[in-house]
Scaffold this motif. Structure first.
Motif, mmCIF file in Angstrom:
data_model
loop_
_atom_site.group_PDB
_atom_site.id
_atom_site.type_symbol
_atom_site.label_atom_id
_atom_site.label_comp_id
_atom_site.label_asym_id
_atom_site.label_seq_id
_atom_site.Cartn_x
_atom_site.Cartn_y
_atom_site.Cartn_z
ATOM 1 N N ILE A 393 0.851 -1.189 0.000
ATOM 2 C CA ILE A 393 0.000 0.000 0.000
ATOM 3 C C ILE A 393 0.886 1.239 0.000
ATOM 4 O O ILE A 393 1.588 1.509 0.970
ATOM 5 N N LEU A 394 0.844 1.967 -1.098
ATOM 6 C CA LEU A 394 1.642 3.180 -1.241
ATOM 7 C C LEU A 394 0.766 4.364 -0.863
ATOM 8 O O LEU A 394 -0.124 4.758 -1.617
ATOM 9 N N GLU A 395 1.009 4.908 0.318
ATOM 10 C CA GLU A 395 0.204 6.049 0.755
ATOM 11 C C GLU A 395 0.613 7.303 -0.017
ATOM 12 O O GLU A 395 1.786 7.522 -0.314
ATOM 13 N N GLY A 396 -0.394 8.104 -0.348
ATOM 14 C CA GLY A 396 -0.155 9.356 -1.037
ATOM 15 C C GLY A 396 -0.910 10.474 -0.357
ATOM 16 O O GLY A 396 -1.647 10.259 0.610
ATOM 17 N N TYR A 397 -0.736 11.678 -0.872
ATOM 18 C CA TYR A 397 -1.361 12.840 -0.231
ATOM 19 C C TYR A 397 -1.631 13.922 -1.262
ATOM 20 O O TYR A 397 -0.841 14.160 -2.183
ATOM 21 N N GLY A 398 -2.747 14.555 -1.095
ATOM 22 C CA GLY A 398 -3.117 15.695 -1.922
ATOM 23 C C GLY A 398 -4.486 16.175 -1.490
ATOM 24 O O GLY A 398 -5.130 15.571 -0.634
ATOM 25 N N LEU A 399 -4.928 17.260 -2.058
ATOM 26 C CA LEU A 399 -6.236 17.818 -1.727
ATOM 27 C C LEU A 399 -6.959 18.154 -3.022
ATOM 28 O O LEU A 399 -6.353 18.172 -4.097
ATOM 29 N N THR A 400 -8.239 18.453 -2.904
ATOM 30 C CA THR A 400 -8.973 18.922 -4.081
ATOM 31 C C THR A 400 -8.262 20.138 -4.654
ATOM 32 O O THR A 400 -8.100 20.264 -5.873
ATOM 33 N N GLU A 401 -7.802 21.008 -3.766
ATOM 34 C CA GLU A 401 -7.157 22.251 -4.190
ATOM 35 C C GLU A 401 -5.797 22.033 -4.857
ATOM 36 O O GLU A 401 -5.230 22.956 -5.436
ATOM 37 N N SER A 402 -5.246 20.806 -4.761
ATOM 38 C CA SER A 402 -3.956 20.520 -5.403
ATOM 39 C C SER A 402 -4.092 19.433 -6.473
ATOM 40 O O SER A 402 -3.117 18.770 -6.805
ATOM 41 N N SER A 403 -5.306 19.244 -6.988
ATOM 42 C CA SER A 403 -5.578 18.239 -8.024
ATOM 43 C C SER A 403 -5.264 16.828 -7.552
ATOM 44 O O SER A 403 -4.943 15.950 -8.354
ATOM 45 N N ALA A 404 -5.306 16.588 -6.272
ATOM 46 C CA ALA A 404 -5.229 15.272 -5.620
ATOM 47 C C ALA A 404 -3.830 14.738 -5.393
ATOM 48 O O ALA A 404 -3.463 14.409 -4.270
ATOM 49 N N ALA A 405 -3.030 14.612 -6.438
ATOM 50 C CA ALA A 405 -1.773 13.864 -6.289
ATOM 51 C C ALA A 405 -0.593 14.800 -6.102
ATOM 52 O O ALA A 405 0.039 15.215 -7.072
ATOM 53 N N ASP A 461 2.254 34.602 -4.223
ATOM 54 C CA ASP A 461 3.369 33.944 -4.912
ATOM 55 C C ASP A 461 3.111 32.459 -5.175
ATOM 56 O O ASP A 461 4.018 31.712 -5.541
ATOM 57 N N GLY A 462 1.854 32.006 -4.957
ATOM 58 C CA GLY A 462 1.471 30.656 -5.339
ATOM 59 C C GLY A 462 1.497 29.610 -4.251
ATOM 60 O O GLY A 462 1.068 28.470 -4.475
ATOM 61 N N TRP A 463 1.965 29.933 -3.051
ATOM 62 C CA TRP A 463 1.986 28.951 -1.965
ATOM 63 C C TRP A 463 0.570 28.732 -1.423
ATOM 64 O O TRP A 463 -0.120 29.682 -1.061
ATOM 65 N N PHE A 464 0.178 27.460 -1.355
ATOM 66 C CA PHE A 464 -1.162 27.087 -0.876
ATOM 67 C C PHE A 464 -1.064 26.509 0.535
ATOM 68 O O PHE A 464 -0.257 25.621 0.806
ATOM 69 N N HIS A 465 -1.885 27.042 1.441
ATOM 70 C CA HIS A 465 -1.937 26.571 2.818
ATOM 71 C C HIS A 465 -2.913 25.394 2.899
ATOM 72 O O HIS A 465 -4.120 25.564 2.748
ATOM 73 N N THR A 466 -2.371 24.199 3.166
ATOM 74 C CA THR A 466 -3.194 22.984 3.112
ATOM 75 C C THR A 466 -4.108 22.814 4.317
ATOM 76 O O THR A 466 -5.126 22.115 4.224
ATOM 77 N N GLY A 467 -3.719 23.402 5.465
ATOM 78 C CA GLY A 467 -4.482 23.144 6.689
ATOM 79 C C GLY A 467 -4.085 21.851 7.367
ATOM 80 O O GLY A 467 -4.649 21.481 8.397
ATOM 81 N N ASP A 468 -3.094 21.138 6.807
ATOM 82 C CA ASP A 468 -2.592 19.908 7.402
ATOM 83 C C ASP A 468 -1.255 20.169 8.090
ATOM 84 O O ASP A 468 -0.460 20.995 7.634
ATOM 85 N N ILE A 469 -1.015 19.438 9.155
ATOM 86 C CA ILE A 469 0.243 19.526 9.898
ATOM 87 C C ILE A 469 1.112 18.334 9.506
ATOM 88 O O ILE A 469 0.628 17.201 9.423
ATOM 89 N N GLY A 470 2.402 18.589 9.263
ATOM 90 C CA GLY A 470 3.255 17.492 8.850
ATOM 91 C C GLY A 470 4.721 17.717 9.154
ATOM 92 O O GLY A 470 5.135 18.793 9.591
ATOM 93 N N GLU A 471 5.498 16.659 8.897
ATOM 94 C CA GLU A 471 6.947 16.695 9.114
ATOM 95 C C GLU A 471 7.634 16.112 7.893
ATOM 96 O O GLU A 471 7.170 15.115 7.330
ATOM 97 N N LEU A 472 8.756 16.718 7.496
ATOM 98 C CA LEU A 472 9.559 16.216 6.380
ATOM 99 C C LEU A 472 10.814 15.550 6.915
ATOM 100 O O LEU A 472 11.522 16.116 7.758
#
Length: 626
Positions: A393-405, A461-472
């Motif tokens: 299972i390859l988990e992915g992430y995206g939102l409607t606002e980012s065209s999903a993938a 400048d094009g940066w979209f705030h996802t509303g999600d919290i994460g770590e890289l």
């Protein structure tokens, strides 16, 4: 510049262009499979369209829309379950230079009318009589809606006799006649599409208030098609089983990737047919939401339990071996590039494979190479189980606002518990408060007619705030910890990610269908449990509750004690402030029909809190609140 960068930066203006290129390149190759009920009864049969056959329908419908007066960027809505006609109609809208408005078939008449009106949709393509009835009920309030085209021909009843209703078959015939007069209309229209032109309006299913229309241009889908292909996760020989709602961005983006790669898609949106279809379709690749994997896991566990104590003990042992194998092999691959495991674990895994895992893989059709999971977090223990069982299972992430993938795990090097790395061409940044910010060609133009709402999430400048919290991680893997707005802060000042705790319950308790952790501004955490009916009813038969109704079973002291055992087990691994002090078992499951879940099966927390306020208040009765 790398080959991938060249591929993406030299992308065409639209998926419509890619579709024309695909048809010209592989006209006689199979494109779509779809189920058909034989007229004489008996089992369903699966039929196919080649790319050329699909194109005949697409071009005829596109020309038919032009004949109805639809012009570039004007909206054509689709209200239908996932079926091959949905994909064909959507491609037709794109080839006509117009834009698709997606409507979930479960949407009620009032909200459907809002979406049709807010989008100024000129035509509605409706699946059947029930979707037609919603539009007819609000027709007087929808002056822009010139026509309703019904997919199911027998339901296309033009009761008013004014041509407002016609069947999809009739639209195709009009289109064929239009093409005879204007043979170059499709090629000319597609050639005239500019990348910024609106291609899709997807209305987000908000937990409160009216949904917002997300504006996605043709360029977003062309980018997605090229970016997905560049990952190498899918190839021309793959067979994908597509059941996800096409009104949702996750399902929609899969159609773009398929056109670029050229593989076969088997299309059937009936969720109750998934288990039956898998051995027939024998997919090599499938996308799903975590709830599906949770249901499969719970179903396998329940079947083992029905086989008696010995069989259930073997399953529990095999499940633990799978989790350990999945975890160790992934850790070893990450550390040294070699996924091999110690001899003892490998030996146990070989035995468990023959006893349990091989049957599980056969249930998925026996050829499944990988699944992509998105839309919500997958509990790591569920992910490791499937990993060890050979279902990756390859988990992915995206939102409607980012065209999903926006993110996906990289094939064999995937890491359970993360959503992988960004797709080529997508930038990511973590804000000071932990919020994930995205920028790239897949990001929306904005919310339809809502500039103030757009400005709240999309920077100049094009940066979209996802509303999600994460770590890289240091090597670019993203881990989602929670929704920014869903983080719980207790009255003691401690922050808790409810999804993390909820995932642990789903991993250890096979009876859970849905769980919601509560604790915002409270001095301790509580939980609401919704139980899976078939699984808990099977347990009830074995525990002196045979013949008792579901409502009586979940209200019984026996079930309360059963869930208390799982609460104690999960609490052992939690920080003190995360532990569940009290809980209640709900009298029914949470579902879309009651408004508890979005159509993509995400929990609507405010709705559930309102619905079961009395149960929540009872858990906190007599306690001091912040």
């Amino acid at each position: 510049m790398t080959d991938t960068q060249t591929l993406i930066e030299n992308r065409p203006a639209s998926v419509a262009t890619l579709f024309l290129e695909r048809v010209e390149k592989t006209p006689d190759i199979e494109a779509y499979r779809y189920p058909v009920a034989p007229a004489s009864g008996g089992p369903e049969e699966w039929r196919s369209f080649t790319w050329a056959q699909a194109a005949q329908h697409v071009f005829a419908i596109a020309a038919g829309l032009m004949d109805l007066g639809v012009r570039p960027e004007e909206r054509v809505a689709i209200a239908s379950n996932t079926r091959v006609e949905w994909i064909i109609s959507d491609l037709a809208v794109l080839c006509a230079g117009a834009a698709t408005t997606t409507i979930y078939p479960s949407t009620n008449a009032d909200e459907s009318a809002f979406i049709l009106g807010d989008s100024d949709s000129k035509v509605l393509i409706a699946e059947d009589a029930s979707q037609l009835a919603k539009a007819r009920e609000r027709r007087a309030h929808l002056p822009h809606l010139a026509h309703v085209v019904v997919i199911k021909a027998s339901d296309a009843q033009d009761l008013d006799g004014d041509g407002w209703v016609l069947s999809l078959e009739e639209l195709e015939k009009r289109g064929q006649a239009y093409l005879e007069k204007h043979p170059e209309c499709i090629n000319e229209t597609v050639a005239g599409i500019a990348p910024p032109q609106l291609a899709t309006l997807i209305y987000t299913s908000g937990t409160t208030g009216r949904p917002k229309g997300v504006r996605l241009p043709h360029d977003a889908w062309a980018y997605m098609a090229k970016a997905i292909a560049s990952t190498g996760l899918i190839g021309a020989e793959d067979v994908q089983y597509l059941w996800l709602p096409l009104a949702h961005v996750f399902g929609k983006v899969l159609t773009a990737g398929q056109i670029e790669v050229g593989h076969v898609v088997a299309v059937d949106g009936r969720v109750d047919k998934i288990i039956e279809n898998l051995p027939v379709v024998k997919p090599t690749y499938m996308a799903a939401v975590p709830r599906i994997f949770e249901k499969v896991y719970n179903g396998v566990a329940a079947k083992a339990r029905e086989g008696g104590p010995a069989k259930y003990k073997i399953f529990q042992w095999a499940a633990e071996v799978a989790r350990e194998y999945g975890r160790v092999s992934q850790e070893n691959r990450r550390a040294s590039g070699n996924p091999s495991v110690p001899f003892g674990l490998a030996a146990k895994h070989a035995v468990a494979d023959k006893l349990v895992y091989v049957k599980l893989r056969e249930a998925f059709g026996g050829r499944l190479r990988a699944c992509v999971s998105g839309s919500a977090a997958l509990a790591p223990e569920i992910g490791y189980f499937f990993s060890g069982a050979g279902i990756h299972i390859l988990e992915g992430y995206g939102l409607t606002e980012s065209s999903a993938a926006s993110f996906v795990n990289p094939g064999e090097a995937y890491r359970t518990g993360t959503v992988g790395k960004p797709l080529p061409g997508t930038e990511v940044r973590i804000a000071e408060d932990g919020e994930i910010l995205l920028r790239g060609p897949g990001i929306m133009q904005g919310y339809h007619g809502l500039p103030d709402k757009t400005a709240e999430v999309l920077e100049p400048d094009g940066w979209f705030h996802t509303g999600d919290i994460g770590e890289l991680s240091d090597d670019g893997f993203l881990k989602i910890t929670d929704r920014k707005k869903d983080l719980i802060k207790t009255s003691g000042g401690k922050y808790i990610a409810p999804a993390e705790v909820e995932g642990q319950f789903k991993a250890v308790c096979p009876f859970i269908s849905n769980v919601m952790v509560i604790g915002a501004n409270r001095n301790f955490c509580t939980a609401l449990f919704a139980l899976d009916e078939p699984t808990i009813m099977g347990w009830a038969k074995e525990n002196g509750l045979a013949g008792v109704s579901y409502a009586e079973v979940v209200a019984s002291p026996q079930v309360n004690d059963l869930m208390g055992g799982y609460v104690a087990r999960v609490n052992e691994g939690l920080q003190k402030w995360q532990t569940i002090k009290k809980y209640r078992v709900l009298p029914r499951d949470l579902d879309i029909e009651h408004g508890d879940l979005t159509p993509s099966l995400k929990l609507k927390r405010p709705v559930v809190e309102r619905e079961f306020k009395d149960l929540i208040d009872d858990m906190y009765a007599g306690t001091r609140e912040a």
